[in-house]
Design an enzyme around this catalytic site. Sequence first.
Site, PDB file in Angstrom:
ATOM      1  N   LYS A  22     -68.313  50.710  32.244  1.00 18.31           N
ATOM      2  CA  LYS A  22     -69.725  50.268  32.269  1.00 18.31           C
ATOM      3  C   LYS A  22     -70.445  50.706  31.327  1.00 18.31           C
ATOM      4  O   LYS A  22     -71.067  49.766  30.752  1.00 18.31           O
ATOM      5  CB  LYS A  22     -70.203  50.870  33.969  1.00 18.31           C
ATOM      6  CG  LYS A  22     -71.688  50.694  33.947  1.00 18.31           C
ATOM      7  CD  LYS A  22     -72.141  51.144  35.277  1.00 18.31           C
ATOM      8  CE  LYS A  22     -72.257  52.484  35.281  1.00 18.31           C
ATOM      9  NZ  LYS A  22     -73.628  52.985  34.739  1.00 18.31           N
ATOM     10  N   ASN A  23     -70.343  52.036  30.995  1.00 13.79           N
ATOM     11  CA  ASN A  23     -71.436  52.377  30.025  1.00 13.79           C
ATOM     12  C   ASN A  23     -71.098  52.220  28.657  1.00 13.79           C
ATOM     13  O   ASN A  23     -71.805  52.318  27.788  1.00 13.79           O
ATOM     14  CB  ASN A  23     -71.489  54.045  30.233  1.00 13.79           C
ATOM     15  CG  ASN A  23     -72.113  54.266  31.478  1.00 13.79           C
ATOM     16  OD1 ASN A  23     -72.991  53.571  31.879  1.00 13.79           O
ATOM     17  ND2 ASN A  23     -72.012  55.743  31.875  1.00 13.79           N
ATOM     18  N   CYS A 116     -85.619  57.109  38.962  1.00 16.82           N
ATOM     19  CA  CYS A 116     -84.374  57.031  39.336  1.00 16.82           C
ATOM     20  C   CYS A 116     -84.001  57.879  40.467  1.00 16.82           C
ATOM     21  O   CYS A 116     -85.006  58.679  40.734  1.00 16.82           O
ATOM     22  CB  CYS A 116     -83.551  57.646  38.273  1.00 16.82           C
ATOM     23  SG  CYS A 116     -82.034  56.695  37.840  1.00 16.82           S
ATOM     24  N   ARG A 121     -86.138  60.578  33.641  1.00 16.03           N
ATOM     25  CA  ARG A 121     -85.273  59.980  32.549  1.00 16.03           C
ATOM     26  C   ARG A 121     -86.191  59.499  31.488  1.00 16.03           C
ATOM     27  O   ARG A 121     -86.402  58.221  31.512  1.00 16.03           O
ATOM     28  CB  ARG A 121     -84.344  59.281  33.237  1.00 16.03           C
ATOM     29  CG  ARG A 121     -83.290  59.914  34.325  1.00 16.03           C
ATOM     30  CD  ARG A 121     -82.276  58.996  34.846  1.00 16.03           C
ATOM     31  NE  ARG A 121     -81.178  58.831  33.814  1.00 16.03           N
ATOM     32  CZ  ARG A 121     -80.371  58.019  33.906  1.00 16.03           C
ATOM     33  NH1 ARG A 121     -80.279  57.287  35.173  1.00 16.03           N
ATOM     34  NH2 ARG A 121     -79.495  57.719  32.937  1.00 16.03           N
ATOM     35  N   ASP A 305     -71.498  62.688  35.146  1.00 16.85           N
ATOM     36  CA  ASP A 305     -71.103  61.778  35.866  1.00 16.85           C
ATOM     37  C   ASP A 305     -70.134  62.005  36.929  1.00 16.85           C
ATOM     38  O   ASP A 305     -69.803  61.175  37.719  1.00 16.85           O
ATOM     39  CB  ASP A 305     -70.953  60.279  35.206  1.00 16.85           C
ATOM     40  CG  ASP A 305     -72.059  59.716  34.415  1.00 16.85           C
ATOM     41  OD1 ASP A 305     -71.962  58.860  33.618  1.00 16.85           O
ATOM     42  OD2 ASP A 305     -73.295  60.296  34.671  1.00 16.85           O
ATOM     43  N   ARG A 397     -72.927  49.003  41.560  1.00 20.37           N
ATOM     44  CA  ARG A 397     -73.304  49.016  40.434  1.00 20.37           C
ATOM     45  C   ARG A 397     -72.399  49.434  39.306  1.00 20.37           C
ATOM     46  O   ARG A 397     -72.416  49.021  38.035  1.00 20.37           O
ATOM     47  CB  ARG A 397     -74.407  50.004  40.120  1.00 20.37           C
ATOM     48  CG  ARG A 397     -75.888  49.557  40.964  1.00 20.37           C
ATOM     49  CD  ARG A 397     -76.884  50.702  40.567  1.00 20.37           C
ATOM     50  NE  ARG A 397     -77.208  50.459  39.077  1.00 20.37           N
ATOM     51  CZ  ARG A 397     -78.175  51.166  38.696  1.00 20.37           C
ATOM     52  NH1 ARG A 397     -79.061  51.922  39.218  1.00 20.37           N
ATOM     53  NH2 ARG A 397     -78.386  51.132  37.273  1.00 20.37           N
TER      54      ARG A 397
HETATM   55  C1  EPZ Z   1     -76.132  57.576  29.785  1.00 23.40           C
HETATM   56  O1  EPZ Z   1     -77.416  57.761  30.020  1.00 23.40           O
HETATM   57  C2  EPZ Z   1     -75.304  57.121  30.837  1.00 23.40           C
HETATM   58  N1  EPZ Z   1     -75.724  55.818  31.236  1.00 23.40           N
HETATM   59  C3  EPZ Z   1     -75.266  57.950  31.981  1.00 23.40           C
HETATM   60  O2  EPZ Z   1     -74.586  57.376  33.232  1.00 23.40           O
HETATM   61  C4  EPZ Z   1     -74.938  59.477  31.964  1.00 23.40           C
HETATM   62  O3  EPZ Z   1     -75.308  60.252  32.863  1.00 23.40           O
HETATM   63  C5  EPZ Z   1     -75.707  59.940  30.782  1.00 23.40           C
HETATM   64  O4  EPZ Z   1     -75.552  59.133  29.611  1.00 23.40           O
HETATM   65  C6  EPZ Z   1     -75.250  61.518  30.123  1.00 23.40           C
HETATM   66  O5  EPZ Z   1     -74.069  61.358  30.109  1.00 23.40           O
HETATM   67  C7  EPZ Z   1     -75.500  55.003  30.344  1.00 23.40           C
HETATM   68  O6  EPZ Z   1     -74.621  55.075  29.342  1.00 23.40           O
HETATM   69  C8  EPZ Z   1     -75.816  53.453  30.532  1.00 23.40           C
HETATM   70  P1  EPZ Z   1     -78.923  60.332  27.836  1.00 23.40           P
HETATM   71  P2  EPZ Z   1     -78.581  58.083  29.257  1.00 23.40           P
HETATM   72  O7  EPZ Z   1     -79.949  60.015  27.256  1.00 23.40           O
HETATM   73  O8  EPZ Z   1     -78.337  57.662  27.881  1.00 23.40           O
HETATM   74  C9  EPZ Z   1     -82.460  63.542  28.257  1.00 23.40           C
HETATM   75  C10 EPZ Z   1     -73.899  56.675  35.100  1.00 23.40           C
HETATM   76  O9  EPZ Z   1     -73.804  57.176  36.287  1.00 23.40           O
HETATM   77  N2  EPZ Z   1     -83.283  62.479  27.666  1.00 23.40           N
HETATM   78  O10 EPZ Z   1     -77.611  61.141  27.207  1.00 23.40           O
HETATM   79  O11 EPZ Z   1     -79.732  57.678  30.023  1.00 23.40           O
HETATM   80  C11 EPZ Z   1     -82.264  62.892  29.603  1.00 23.40           C
HETATM   81  O12 EPZ Z   1     -83.371  63.275  30.636  1.00 23.40           O
HETATM   82  C12 EPZ Z   1     -74.956  56.815  34.234  1.00 23.40           C
HETATM   83  O13 EPZ Z   1     -73.020  55.930  34.622  1.00 23.40           O
HETATM   84  C13 EPZ Z   1     -84.483  62.804  26.869  1.00 23.40           C
HETATM   85  O14 EPZ Z   1     -85.132  64.053  27.420  1.00 23.40           O
HETATM   86  O15 EPZ Z   1     -78.576  59.674  29.096  1.00 23.40           O
HETATM   87  C14 EPZ Z   1     -80.928  63.724  29.919  1.00 23.40           C
HETATM   88  O16 EPZ Z   1     -81.468  65.252  30.507  1.00 23.40           O
HETATM   89  C15 EPZ Z   1     -75.977  57.766  35.071  1.00 23.40           C
HETATM   90  N3  EPZ Z   1     -85.239  61.826  26.287  1.00 23.40           N
HETATM   91  C16 EPZ Z   1     -80.279  63.997  28.558  1.00 23.40           C
HETATM   92  O17 EPZ Z   1     -81.261  63.770  27.711  1.00 23.40           O
HETATM   93  C17 EPZ Z   1     -84.770  60.530  26.016  1.00 23.40           C
HETATM   94  O18 EPZ Z   1     -85.407  59.738  25.250  1.00 23.40           O
HETATM   95  C18 EPZ Z   1     -79.176  63.043  28.532  1.00 23.40           C
HETATM   96  O19 EPZ Z   1     -79.571  61.700  28.763  1.00 23.40           O
HETATM   97  C19 EPZ Z   1     -83.551  60.315  26.533  1.00 23.40           C
HETATM   98  C20 EPZ Z   1     -82.891  61.312  27.321  1.00 23.40           C
END
Ligand code: EPZ
Length: 421
Positions: A22-23, A116, A121, A305, A397
Amino acid sequence: MDKFIITGGKELSGSVSVSGAKNSSLALMPASLLATGVSILNNTPILNDVFTMIKLLKHLGSEINFQDERLEINTNKINKFTAPYEHVKKMRASVYVLGPLLARFGKAEVSLPGGCAWGPRPVNLHLEAMKKLGAEIDLKDGYIIAEAKQLQGAKINFDISSVGATGNAMMAAVLAKGISVINNAANEPEITQLAEFLIKMGAKINGVGTNKIEIQGVEELKPAEIKTIPDRIESGTLLIAAAMTKGKIKLTDTSPGHLEAVLLKLEDCGCKIVRKENEIIIDAKNTELKPISITTSIYPGFPTDMQAQWTALMSLIDGVSTVTDTIYFDRFKHVPELNRLGGKIELDRNTAVITGVKKLKGAKVMSTDLRASASLVLAGLAAEGTTEVLRVYHLDRGYQKIEEKLKSLGANIERVESKEY
Ligand code: EPZ
């Protein structure tokens, strides 16, 4: 609204093929916007999140053909540059269109993602990266208004590793003028595959798979074709289903190397694991499993995840273990529901302290988000009696027909229409 009715206690056995990631799909699909023509994404999983992204790409003017996991995206007639709230509120990954729209068309209006089930997020890292590349960014009425006549190569240093922000920065930088360097880049397999796809499109990228990505901007990119990597989280979820039911199963069309942290923890806990090129065999038959604590971290560490699923497994193993999430401090909506099934789990800030119980007892439980729902299904497979998991649209999803996959492994699980919600 559908629900699952699960009768627990069946030991899983047999073999099942894992669907595409998916991701990875959610990054590859917007990347197709960077070129004019028809890109082809094979092994695209049939998931609600993929359909949400298809709707958004169609809204922008793409023509889409999605048959038997082969997704064709024709971007010849892109004529809109907005990602409206109605799309983005359903799926945060919609923000992935920001980089490609800015790079290709010099403008983008993307709704800020809504809340969420856990969060916040934020997308600040995405916006800072776009600004570094020379974009004007304004926030108005809940929308990101971005403009850039021509993006300029830049040094982007992420304070924290972010999958989405890395993806957006890469997709913007490939058409920027000059060289960009992304430091502290995420190197999850899905980001590595995105870089590979961009290179197939004609992008010039070094450091693929590392935390330092160097990109030499090019004038234009062309459409490309790629086969989506297997879903490492679906793989891990199915392996835990086998461990919880003390079964023995084989996963095919998977990539063991993409979930080594999970495999090592399953071995620590007493499961026998065999790794083959595209297969994983797990054997937990007649095995006394041991409580093993985990702490999530960025790739290649234990994925956030997978923490809800691990919590379900530990809830049935004699002894005390902890699950700490360092990525999302409040991703524990599954805990109260697992406790309704007889689990003994206490929360201490971003750590679940789990005291294993001899058995879980089936009950009616509520899905709240994708991975939390998966943990409830896993618990239901092992619980005594019948478990009803409501609101399985959360599962749809991110898992392609999870109930069919589990049924093919011998689980007693049915999807039924439900008026309850
Ligand atoms: C990706 O989300 C995945 N989604 C998520 O999978 C996964 O949990 C996450 O990466 C972490 O591995 C997709 O790829 C579509 P991040 P993403 O930016 O990109 C903080 C699932 O269940 N952050 O790596 O949104 C954030 O709050 C989903 O399949 C900021 O502070 O995650 C988190 O604490 C859920 N500012 C950390 O970084 C930002 O601008 C990592 O988030 C962006 C993120």
